[in-house]
Design a protein around this motif. Structure first.
Motif, PDB file in Angstrom:
ATOM      1  N   ALA A 186      14.851-127.350  -9.476  1.00 42.60           N
ATOM      2  CA  ALA A 186      14.346-128.377  -8.227  1.00 42.60           C
ATOM      3  C   ALA A 186      15.513-128.871  -7.427  1.00 42.60           C
ATOM      4  CB  ALA A 186      13.209-128.752  -8.638  1.00 42.60           C
ATOM      5  N   ALA A 187      16.143-129.535  -8.324  1.00 45.87           N
ATOM      6  CA  ALA A 187      17.294-130.422  -7.824  1.00 45.87           C
ATOM      7  C   ALA A 187      18.356-129.708  -7.277  1.00 45.87           C
ATOM      8  CB  ALA A 187      17.908-131.189  -8.864  1.00 45.87           C
ATOM      9  N   ILE A 188      18.794-128.388  -8.062  1.00 46.35           N
ATOM     10  CA  ILE A 188      19.757-127.500  -7.490  1.00 46.35           C
ATOM     11  C   ILE A 188      19.238-126.846  -6.064  1.00 46.35           C
ATOM     12  CG2 ILE A 188      20.906-125.332  -7.880  1.00 46.35           C
ATOM     13  CD1 ILE A 188      20.632-125.773 -10.816  1.00 46.35           C
ATOM     14  N   ALA A 189      18.061-126.358  -6.237  1.00 44.90           N
ATOM     15  CA  ALA A 189      17.483-125.694  -4.900  1.00 44.90           C
ATOM     16  C   ALA A 189      17.623-126.878  -3.749  1.00 44.90           C
ATOM     17  CB  ALA A 189      15.994-125.375  -5.047  1.00 44.90           C
ATOM     18  N   ALA A 190      17.333-128.213  -4.033  1.00 48.11           N
ATOM     19  CA  ALA A 190      17.319-129.200  -2.833  1.00 48.11           C
ATOM     20  C   ALA A 190      18.755-129.285  -2.191  1.00 48.11           C
ATOM     21  CB  ALA A 190      16.635-130.273  -3.604  1.00 48.11           C
ATOM     22  N   ALA A 191      19.808-129.293  -3.141  1.00 51.29           N
ATOM     23  CA  ALA A 191      21.112-129.507  -2.596  1.00 51.29           C
ATOM     24  C   ALA A 191      21.656-128.253  -2.000  1.00 51.29           C
ATOM     25  CB  ALA A 191      21.703-129.605  -4.297  1.00 51.29           C
ATOM     26  N   ALA A 192      21.182-127.390  -2.480  1.00 47.83           N
ATOM     27  CA  ALA A 192      21.537-126.154  -1.700  1.00 47.83           C
ATOM     28  C   ALA A 192      21.077-125.948  -0.127  1.00 47.83           C
ATOM     29  CB  ALA A 192      21.100-124.784  -2.358  1.00 47.83           C
ATOM     30  N   GLU A 193      19.569-126.232  -0.188  1.00 45.59           N
ATOM     31  CA  GLU A 193      18.962-126.585   1.343  1.00 45.59           C
ATOM     32  C   GLU A 193      19.622-127.391   1.993  1.00 45.59           C
ATOM     33  OE1 GLU A 193      14.166-127.030   2.918  1.00 45.59           O
ATOM     34  OE2 GLU A 193      14.908-127.433   0.831  1.00 45.59           O
ATOM     35  N   GLU A 194      20.101-128.854   1.456  1.00 46.48           N
ATOM     36  CA  GLU A 194      20.465-129.868   2.153  1.00 46.48           C
ATOM     37  C   GLU A 194      21.731-129.641   2.760  1.00 46.48           C
ATOM     38  OE1 GLU A 194      19.670-134.464   1.769  1.00 46.48           O
ATOM     39  OE2 GLU A 194      21.627-134.026   0.908  1.00 46.48           O
ATOM     40  N   THR A 195      22.520-129.125   1.847  1.00 43.53           N
ATOM     41  CA  THR A 195      23.981-128.434   2.389  1.00 43.53           C
ATOM     42  C   THR A 195      23.849-127.584   3.790  1.00 43.53           C
ATOM     43  OG1 THR A 195      24.911-128.728   0.154  1.00 43.53           O
ATOM     44  CG2 THR A 195      26.265-127.468   1.645  1.00 43.53           C
ATOM     45  N   ILE A 196      22.967-126.660   3.458  1.00 41.42           N
ATOM     46  CA  ILE A 196      23.103-125.687   4.867  1.00 41.42           C
ATOM     47  C   ILE A 196      22.577-126.359   5.706  1.00 41.42           C
ATOM     48  CG2 ILE A 196      21.920-123.856   5.541  1.00 41.42           C
ATOM     49  CD1 ILE A 196      21.730-122.753   2.731  1.00 41.42           C
TER      50      ILE A 196
END
Length: 261
Positions: A186-196
């Motif tokens: 969940a944390a990894i997905a949130a970081a990827a989404e925010e980066t984009i």
């Protein structure tokens, strides 16, 4: 109004704002209780101590989940120690709740982790002073410094954004059920989404495990982290020094070629 019913064993990102102080206090208490329990039963998983954090004020606990550059995730599971349905229904009718809030109040918290960032790994600074590895973005004078403000958005366009995972803990009674892996995913997905969303060209996540904590290290490696340094010396707040293993992951960003400029 009927109460929503979230799925069993789900991960929820703790909101930073609430429709009422009552709801906020209920959630803060659950975060506080699990964090203090973790510090007591598994002190090696943290850089802080139960003795220090048990003295925190409610405002300090509240600031933990309201940090503008932190996202705290909680993994839920069914339990016989839930709040009475009548109390939940009363909160729903008085304040209104979505599925996430209902889950945070009605389910048992099995584990927590906080995603901190973004920081920026800059390659054009003086090579003798600039961080050369993602985890070093969060170190000052051999101590980890958790940022409290978001970098200027102009600085993030095309940047190599860096995140760090802190405060990872899964209750011993809930281990070996996938809670740790779900929290990390969940944390990894949130970081990827925010980066984009913020226009970053690249993103990395760093995490540390105490030397000798092989179970934690295996968990991180299972979701894709790789060891980058096996002997990072960290100075704790009380002056004590410890060695930790640094692990990092470069994220796959949909629509972007990893490492492209």
């Amino acid at each position: 109004m009927a109460a929503p019913h979230p799925k069993t064993d789900e991960v929820i990102c703790i909101p930073k704002t609430f429709s009422s102080p009552t709801l906020e206090q209920e959630v803060v208490e659950r975060y506080k209780n699990l964090r203090l329990y973790g510090l007591k039963v598994d002190p090696r998983s943290f850089s802080s101590t139960y003795e220090a954090e048990s003295q925190f004020s409610d405002d300090t606990w509240r600031s933990r989940i309201q940090n503008p550059v932190g996202k705290t995730f909680a993994s839920m599971m069914d339990s016989n120690t839930q709040l009475p349905v009548s109390k939940i229904e009363g909160l729903v009718q008085s304040h209104g709740m979505n599925d996430a809030l209902y889950g945070l109040l009605q389910k048992e918290w099995a584990g927590i982790v906080t995603l901190v960032g973004p920081g920026v790994l800059r390659s054009n600074e003086d090579a003798t002073t600039a961080p050369s590895k993602p985890h070093q973005v969060f170190i000052r004078d051999r101590q980890y410094q958790i940022p409290q403000t978001v970098p200027e958005l102009d600085d993030l366009s095309g940047a190599h954004m860096v995140y760090m995972l802190v405060g990872m803990f899964v209750s011993p009674s809930a281990r070996r059920r996938g809670h740790g892996q779900r929290l990390l995913e969940a944390a990894i997905a949130a970081a990827a989404e925010e980066t984009i969303i913020l226009g970053g060209r690249k993103a990395s996540i760093a995490v540390q495990a105490e030397s000798g904590n092989h179970n934690a290290q295996r968990l991180y490696e299972r979701v894709g982290f790789k060891v980058t340094d096996e002997a990072v010396e960290i100075e704790e707040r009380d002056g004590a020094k410890s060695l930790v293993v640094s692990l990092e992951m470069e994220l796959d960003l949909p629509g972007l070629k990893s490492g492209s400029s």
